[in-house]
Every structure is written in C-alpha cells, then in structure tokens.
Design a protein around this motif. Sequence first.
Motif, PDB file in Angstrom:
ATOM      1  N   ALA A 195      48.334 -11.958  77.336  1.00  0.00           N
ATOM      2  CA  ALA A 195      49.730 -11.521  77.285  1.00  0.00           C
ATOM      3  C   ALA A 195      49.831 -10.055  76.876  1.00  0.00           C
ATOM      4  CB  ALA A 195      50.521 -12.390  76.310  1.00  0.00           C
ATOM      5  N   TYR A 196      48.951  -9.643  75.990  1.00  0.00           N
ATOM      6  CA  TYR A 196      48.890  -8.238  75.566  1.00  0.00           C
ATOM      7  C   TYR A 196      48.675  -7.347  76.783  1.00  0.00           C
ATOM      8  CZ  TYR A 196      47.107  -4.140  73.004  1.00  0.00           C
ATOM      9  OH  TYR A 196      46.908  -2.880  72.510  1.00  0.00           O
ATOM     10  N   GLU A 197      47.813  -7.791  77.697  1.00  0.00           N
ATOM     11  CA  GLU A 197      47.507  -7.002  78.891  1.00  0.00           C
ATOM     12  C   GLU A 197      48.654  -7.023  79.900  1.00  0.00           C
ATOM     13  OE1 GLU A 197      45.391  -4.447  81.171  1.00  0.00           O
ATOM     14  OE2 GLU A 197      44.628  -5.250  79.278  1.00  0.00           O
ATOM     15  N   VAL A 198      49.224  -8.206  80.129  1.00  0.00           N
ATOM     16  CA  VAL A 198      50.238  -8.336  81.190  1.00  0.00           C
ATOM     17  C   VAL A 198      51.543  -7.632  80.812  1.00  0.00           C
ATOM     18  CG1 VAL A 198      51.359 -10.526  80.534  1.00  0.00           C
ATOM     19  CG2 VAL A 198      51.041  -9.975  82.946  1.00  0.00           C
ATOM     20  N   THR A 199      51.734  -7.380  79.519  1.00  0.00           N
ATOM     21  CA  THR A 199      52.964  -6.711  79.062  1.00  0.00           C
ATOM     22  C   THR A 199      52.722  -5.253  78.655  1.00  0.00           C
ATOM     23  OG1 THR A 199      52.585  -7.503  76.798  1.00  0.00           O
ATOM     24  CG2 THR A 199      53.984  -8.859  78.212  1.00  0.00           C
ATOM     25  N   ALA A 200      51.574  -4.691  79.046  1.00  0.00           N
ATOM     26  CA  ALA A 200      51.170  -3.372  78.552  1.00  0.00           C
ATOM     27  C   ALA A 200      52.104  -2.244  78.970  1.00  0.00           C
ATOM     28  CB  ALA A 200      49.743  -3.049  79.013  1.00  0.00           C
ATOM     29  N   ASP A 201      52.852  -2.441  80.063  1.00  0.00           N
ATOM     30  CA  ASP A 201      53.707  -1.346  80.522  1.00  0.00           C
ATOM     31  C   ASP A 201      55.184  -1.736  80.542  1.00  0.00           C
ATOM     32  OD1 ASP A 201      53.572  -3.144  82.574  1.00  0.00           O
ATOM     33  OD2 ASP A 201      53.117  -1.680  84.151  1.00  0.00           O
ATOM     34  N   LEU A 202      55.588  -2.567  79.590  1.00  0.00           N
ATOM     35  CA  LEU A 202      57.009  -2.928  79.505  1.00  0.00           C
ATOM     36  C   LEU A 202      57.848  -1.675  79.225  1.00  0.00           C
ATOM     37  CD1 LEU A 202      57.023  -6.210  77.363  1.00  0.00           C
ATOM     38  CD2 LEU A 202      57.302  -5.992  79.838  1.00  0.00           C
ATOM     39  N   PRO A 203      59.047  -1.594  79.798  1.00  0.00           N
ATOM     40  CA  PRO A 203      59.898  -0.420  79.558  1.00  0.00           C
ATOM     41  C   PRO A 203      60.363  -0.351  78.103  1.00  0.00           C
ATOM     42  CG  PRO A 203      61.099  -2.116  80.772  1.00  0.00           C
ATOM     43  CD  PRO A 203      59.675  -2.564  80.718  1.00  0.00           C
ATOM     44  N   MET A 204      60.432   0.864  77.604  1.00  0.00           N
ATOM     45  CA  MET A 204      60.810   1.091  76.212  1.00  0.00           C
ATOM     46  C   MET A 204      62.046   1.982  76.120  1.00  0.00           C
ATOM     47  SD  MET A 204      58.440  -0.531  74.519  1.00  0.00           S
ATOM     48  CE  MET A 204      58.608   0.102  72.851  1.00  0.00           C
ATOM     49  N   THR A 205      62.753   1.846  75.003  1.00  0.00           N
ATOM     50  CA  THR A 205      63.811   2.787  74.649  1.00  0.00           C
ATOM     51  C   THR A 205      63.696   3.024  73.142  1.00  0.00           C
ATOM     52  OG1 THR A 205      66.178   3.244  74.795  1.00  0.00           O
ATOM     53  CG2 THR A 205      65.559   0.969  74.262  1.00  0.00           C
ATOM     54  N   THR A 206      64.665   3.705  72.556  1.00  0.00           N
ATOM     55  CA  THR A 206      64.621   3.917  71.106  1.00  0.00           C
ATOM     56  C   THR A 206      65.943   3.495  70.478  1.00  0.00           C
ATOM     57  OG1 THR A 206      65.417   6.191  71.318  1.00  0.00           O
ATOM     58  CG2 THR A 206      63.025   5.870  71.271  1.00  0.00           C
ATOM     59  N   GLN A 207      65.876   3.181  69.204  1.00  0.00           N
ATOM     60  CA  GLN A 207      67.101   2.919  68.446  1.00  0.00           C
ATOM     61  C   GLN A 207      66.948   3.531  67.054  1.00  0.00           C
ATOM     62  OE1 GLN A 207      67.252  -1.425  68.449  1.00  0.00           O
ATOM     63  NE2 GLN A 207      66.604  -1.477  66.319  1.00  0.00           N
ATOM     64  N   THR A 208      68.076   3.771  66.444  1.00  0.00           N
ATOM     65  CA  THR A 208      68.059   4.372  65.111  1.00  0.00           C
ATOM     66  C   THR A 208      67.849   3.275  64.065  1.00  0.00           C
ATOM     67  OG1 THR A 208      69.623   6.044  65.874  1.00  0.00           O
ATOM     68  CG2 THR A 208      69.364   5.782  63.486  1.00  0.00           C
ATOM     69  N   ILE A 209      66.829   3.463  63.209  1.00  0.00           N
ATOM     70  CA  ILE A 209      66.594   2.524  62.114  1.00  0.00           C
ATOM     71  C   ILE A 209      66.439   3.312  60.812  1.00  0.00           C
ATOM     72  CG2 ILE A 209      65.432   0.861  63.641  1.00  0.00           C
ATOM     73  CD1 ILE A 209      62.778   1.722  62.201  1.00  0.00           C
ATOM     74  N   GLU A 265      65.863   7.906  57.911  1.00  0.00           N
ATOM     75  CA  GLU A 265      66.298   7.426  59.216  1.00  0.00           C
ATOM     76  C   GLU A 265      65.354   7.964  60.292  1.00  0.00           C
ATOM     77  OE1 GLU A 265      69.946   8.950  61.613  1.00  0.00           O
ATOM     78  OE2 GLU A 265      70.723   7.372  60.279  1.00  0.00           O
ATOM     79  N   MET A 266      65.166   7.165  61.369  1.00  0.00           N
ATOM     80  CA  MET A 266      64.318   7.641  62.465  1.00  0.00           C
ATOM     81  C   MET A 266      64.728   6.989  63.777  1.00  0.00           C
ATOM     82  SD  MET A 266      60.691   5.519  62.231  1.00  0.00           S
ATOM     83  CE  MET A 266      60.138   6.058  63.848  1.00  0.00           C
ATOM     84  N   GLN A 267      64.302   7.606  64.870  1.00  0.00           N
ATOM     85  CA  GLN A 267      64.416   7.008  66.194  1.00  0.00           C
ATOM     86  C   GLN A 267      63.129   6.232  66.457  1.00  0.00           C
ATOM     87  OE1 GLN A 267      67.062   7.153  68.532  1.00  0.00           O
ATOM     88  NE2 GLN A 267      68.102   7.811  66.668  1.00  0.00           N
ATOM     89  N   ALA A 268      63.244   4.911  66.592  1.00  0.00           N
ATOM     90  CA  ALA A 268      62.049   4.068  66.697  1.00  0.00           C
ATOM     91  C   ALA A 268      62.005   3.347  68.051  1.00  0.00           C
ATOM     92  CB  ALA A 268      62.043   3.040  65.569  1.00  0.00           C
ATOM     93  N   PRO A 269      60.795   3.149  68.603  1.00  0.00           N
ATOM     94  CA  PRO A 269      60.674   2.511  69.915  1.00  0.00           C
ATOM     95  C   PRO A 269      60.930   1.002  69.867  1.00  0.00           C
ATOM     96  CG  PRO A 269      58.510   2.978  69.003  1.00  0.00           C
ATOM     97  CD  PRO A 269      59.496   3.585  68.063  1.00  0.00           C
ATOM     98  N   VAL A 270      61.671   0.517  70.855  1.00  0.00           N
ATOM     99  CA  VAL A 270      61.919  -0.918  71.022  1.00  0.00           C
ATOM    100  C   VAL A 270      61.885  -1.237  72.520  1.00  0.00           C
ATOM    101  CG1 VAL A 270      63.319  -1.250  68.931  1.00  0.00           C
ATOM    102  CG2 VAL A 270      64.415  -0.513  71.046  1.00  0.00           C
ATOM    103  N   LEU A 271      61.700  -2.503  72.834  1.00  0.00           N
ATOM    104  CA  LEU A 271      61.714  -2.926  74.225  1.00  0.00           C
ATOM    105  C   LEU A 271      63.087  -2.697  74.844  1.00  0.00           C
ATOM    106  CD1 LEU A 271      59.704  -6.270  73.970  1.00  0.00           C
ATOM    107  CD2 LEU A 271      58.917  -4.109  74.956  1.00  0.00           C
ATOM    108  N   ASP A 272      63.090  -2.336  76.114  1.00  0.00           N
ATOM    109  CA  ASP A 272      64.318  -2.033  76.821  1.00  0.00           C
ATOM    110  C   ASP A 272      64.649  -3.151  77.811  1.00  0.00           C
ATOM    111  OD1 ASP A 272      66.543  -0.609  77.571  1.00  0.00           O
ATOM    112  OD2 ASP A 272      65.479   0.681  78.985  1.00  0.00           O
TER     113      ASP A 272
END
Length: 210
Positions: free
Chosen positions: A42-56, A62-69
């Motif tokens: 599963a780690y391999e098959v999801t290696a290129d999932l699209p990402m975005t950022t959110q403020t946490i 405070e920072m802009q952190a990566p999350v799944l899009d």
Amino acid sequence: MSQHLTVVNHPLVQHKLTLMREKTTSTAVFRQLLREISQLLAYEVTADLPMTTQTIETPMQEMQAPVLDGKKLALISILRAGNGLLDGVLELIPSARVGFVGLYRDEKTLQPVQYYFKVPTELNDRLVIAVDPMLATGNSSVAAIDLLKGAGAENIRFLCLLAAPEGIARMKEAHPDVQIVTASVDERLNDAGYIVPGLGDAGDRMFGTK
C-alpha cells in the motif's frame, strides 16, 4: 512507478512473501504475513497521491503542513481473497471508502461469475485501488475493472501479491490505463489456472478452507 506494472522488490516484501509461499506456514501466520505485506504494498501504490497544504499549530508555531488532497480514495476488495489485503491497507488508510466485488471462477471455463457488487459513490472523483492477492488468468480482475469503470471509476490501480505473465498481458490488453502493483511476477499458470510456483489458493490458505 511505470505506466502499467510495478514490482515491489523491497527486502521486507520479498522476505515475507517467501514465508507465505512455504506450504508449512500456518493459516494464522499466513494471515498475519498478508496483513503486513499489504501495508508495505500500500505504501508503494499510494506513493504519488496528490497533496495540498493546510494551516496547523505545532507546539512551537503556526505552519503550512502537507495533507492529502481531494476525496477519500476507494479500496475495492475482490472477494473473497481480496479481504486479506484490504485489512492491512485499511490500517494504513483508515479513512478510505470501501467496496466489494464478488466474483467466483467457474472451474470448467475459468471465466468469472459475478454474485455481489457494492461500491462507494462518486468513484469518478476518487483514486480507486482494487485488491486481490492473485492475478492469475486475469479474467476475474478484468471483469472487476469492467464493473468499476461501469460504476464511474476513471483512476484505477490494481494491487496484488502475485501475478502471472498471462494475467498481466490480459489486463494490459483489456485495461492498459490500470497500473498493476505486485510483489512478484511468477513463471506461469498451470493447466488448472493456478500461478506457479505461487503459493496455492490464497483464499483457502487465508481462511483455512479447502
């Protein structure tokens, strides 16, 4: 990840697969190994999932952190053996939507017969990962992908433990847009349509049936 086929040669994947191939491996151990190897795949098959950022807020600032899009991805188990892979992948991606495709192989014709189909909505907006331990003749896998595309799926990947060259060719012919991720491409199919050297019937070994 290549356009059609990715073989995961990670040492842990290959080691666990060898233990699963051993005919003396118990049902309980086989099931645990399948759960572990499914997470690595599963780690391999999801290696290129699209990402975005959110403020946490971290404890520091405070920072802009990566999350799944995008929408939650959909995991589709091709029954019954697919459930062994599904369990492990779900531990890694617990928010995924889940669906089931029920197909059994007619032992005379080796053709798939559908008996169940229940999948999440809006498949066209989701990455769809179909899971089945074995890609043998490819007939059931092609039929399952046919059904998923009929339900709207456009971005589909196929995750399996073992693949036969015949099954890979069948899938590439029918669904060249579907990436296959597997731990091994074995030698061939035997006259009964089983992968050789393989590991036997994945469902029987997982559930302790014959």
